[in-house]
Write an enzyme that holds these catalytic residues in place. Structure first.
Site, PDB file in Angstrom:
ATOM      1  CE  LYS A  44      -3.295   3.047   0.784  1.00 22.76           C
ATOM      2  NZ  LYS A  44      -4.264   3.431  -0.275  1.00 22.76           N
ATOM      3  CB  SER A  45       0.595   4.562  -1.643  1.00 20.85           C
ATOM      4  OG  SER A  45       0.505   4.177  -3.000  1.00 20.85           O
ATOM      5  N   GLY A  71      -8.285   7.738   1.391  1.00 20.98           N
ATOM      6  CA  GLY A  71      -7.548   8.808   2.062  1.00 20.98           C
ATOM      7  C   GLY A  71      -6.174   8.384   2.547  1.00 20.98           C
ATOM      8  CB  CYS A 130      -3.128   9.592  -3.911  1.00 25.21           C
ATOM      9  SG  CYS A 130      -4.441   9.285  -2.709  1.00 25.21           S
ATOM     10  CE  LYS A 164      -1.674   2.533 -10.197  1.00 25.28           C
ATOM     11  NZ  LYS A 164      -1.951   1.855  -8.916  1.00 25.28           N
ATOM     12  N   GLY A 221     -12.362  -1.029 -11.668  1.00 22.45           N
ATOM     13  CA  GLY A 221     -13.124  -2.169 -12.171  1.00 22.45           C
ATOM     14  C   GLY A 221     -13.462  -2.060 -13.646  1.00 22.45           C
ATOM     15  N   GLY A 250      -9.414  -2.688 -14.729  1.00 28.90           N
ATOM     16  CA  GLY A 250     -10.480  -3.477 -15.335  1.00 28.90           C
ATOM     17  C   GLY A 250     -10.164  -4.933 -15.592  1.00 28.90           C
TER      18      GLY A 250
HETATM   19  C1  LIG Z   1      -2.583   6.391  -2.499  1.00 25.28           C
HETATM   20  C2  LIG Z   1      -3.864   6.734  -2.433  1.00 25.28           C
HETATM   21  C3  LIG Z   1      -4.891   6.203  -3.314  1.00 25.28           C
HETATM   22  C4  LIG Z   1      -6.165   5.948  -2.831  1.00 25.28           C
HETATM   23  C5  LIG Z   1      -6.565   6.228  -1.435  1.00 25.28           C
HETATM   24  O1  LIG Z   1      -5.825   5.839  -0.494  1.00 25.28           O
HETATM   25  O2  LIG Z   1      -7.628   6.870  -1.305  1.00 25.28           O
HETATM   26  N1  LIG Z   1      -7.134   5.460  -3.665  1.00 25.28           N
HETATM   27  C6  LIG Z   1      -6.894   5.226  -4.984  1.00 25.28           C
HETATM   28  O3  LIG Z   1      -7.783   4.793  -5.739  1.00 25.28           O
HETATM   29  N2  LIG Z   1      -5.651   5.456  -5.488  1.00 25.28           N
HETATM   30  C7  LIG Z   1      -4.634   5.937  -4.709  1.00 25.28           C
HETATM   31  O4  LIG Z   1      -3.504   6.132  -5.235  1.00 25.28           O
END
Ligand SMILES: C=Cc1c(C(=O)O)[nH]c(=O)[nH]c1=O
Length: 311
Positions: A44-45, A71, A130, A164, A221, A250
């Site tokens: 996860k980022s 978020g 994000c 990304k 999706g 998708g």
């Molecule tokens: C890193 C936050 C991201 C989030 C998030 O944590 O809201 N949702 C996404 O669809 N892509 C993101 O890159």
């Protein structure tokens, strides 16, 4: 059937992996990913410190995909670095992807310095897309900011780095972004992140379905596959060949993977479909992809990767 993929100096036994943010926020999920049939996995980022993220409901499955405004909830950079170091120790020769999404240039540079100075041997994904941190416009839609962070990063960062990207919808934007990205020795470009700030409505309750941002959230999706394929193809045809493309968006079947590979993808990520069905999707989709390749008489992906025909 040969399903190998290569990015930087790494070879993966198959092109499948999770999309960052899905099945990768904590140790339990990451363990399931690492023990799955996927070719690799991404965390996860991360932000420098742990984040709770937005109030729930913040991720909702809808008929043709998903909507989310998480978020950036995450356990903090050190957790994902330590998990990655442990993974490479316990699995000599194997590596994972580690995603970072700082809330500022300083945050991103701080995490990149830590990675550079660490024993991390994998690939770093700089998330420029994000869509769900209130008040923070996506870097990926600010061409100057994108160029600046990459200039700063490549002043010191010596390990494989990918970015990304959000989806783009205009040839001028494909051209401008590709021109910027081609200036840098990137290992890969990952297209696409969710389609930002969509709105899903529950007509029975006459309401939105997620709490943050008055219901606006990133769409994933089946909804986004045509946009994802277009972005993979647009960057595959514009970037110099040592910048690989990761396709995301998708993917629910071997056929969808085949389409991303035809557009030029080296690896293919699964998000919404994985969130909905769990890690057995990798077995199912690998079987489906192999069947398609058998039917078409392909022994390896390289025989058709990037070979989408125009009319
Ligand atoms: C890193 C936050 C991201 C989030 C998030 O944590 O809201 N949702 C996404 O669809 N892509 C993101 O890159």
């Amino acid at each position: 059937i040969e399903l190998k993929s290569k990015i930087a100096q790494f070879e993966f036994e198959n092109p499948l992996m999770n999309a960052s943010g899905v099945w990768c926020e904590n140790a339990e999920k990451l363990d399931e990913m690492k023990n799955s049939s996927s070719g690799s996995f991404v965390t996860k980022s991360a932000t420098p410190q742990l984040r709770e993220g937005n109030p729930s409901p913040r991720y909702v499955e809808v008929p043709l995909g998903s909507i989310n405004s998480m978020g950036l909830p995450n356990l903090g950079f050190d957790f994902y670095l330590n998990y990655s170091l442990k993974f490479q120790e316990e699995n000599p020769g194997k590596i994972n992807f580690l995603s970072i999404a700082g809330m500022s240039m300083e945050d991103n540079l701080e995490m990149l310095h830590k990675l550079n100075d660490s024993d991390f041997k994998g690939l770093t994904e700089l998330n420029l897309s994000c869509p769900n941190v209130p008040g923070k416009p996506q870097i990926g839609y600010d061409f100057e900011a994108t160029e600046k962070i990459l200039e700063k990063a490549f002043e010191f960062f010596k390990k494989p780095l990918g970015v990304k990207l959000p989806p783009y919808f205009d040839f001028a934007h494909f051209d401008e972004m590709a021109e910027i990205l081609n200036q840098f020795p990137l290992a890969y470009v990952n297209c696409i992140n969710s389609v930002g700030n969509g709105l899903y409505i529950d007509t029975e309750n006459e309401s939105v379905v997620i709490k943050p941002k008055d219901g606006f959230g990133g769409i994933g999706g089946a909804y986004v596959k045509p946009t994802a394929l277009a972005n993979v193809r647009a960057f595959y045809t514009r970037l110099n060949k040592n910048i690989k493309i990761i396709g995301c968006g998708g993917v629910e079947s071997g056929k969808d993977v085949f389409e991303h590979l035809l557009c030029g993808a080296e690896m293919v990520q699964i998000g919404t479909h994985l969130a909905r069905n769990g890690v057995q999707v990798f077995d199912k989709i690998l079987t489906e992809l192999s069947e398609i390749m058998n039917q078409k008489g392909y022994n390896s992906i390289d025989e058709f990767r990037g070979k989408l025909k125009s009319l």
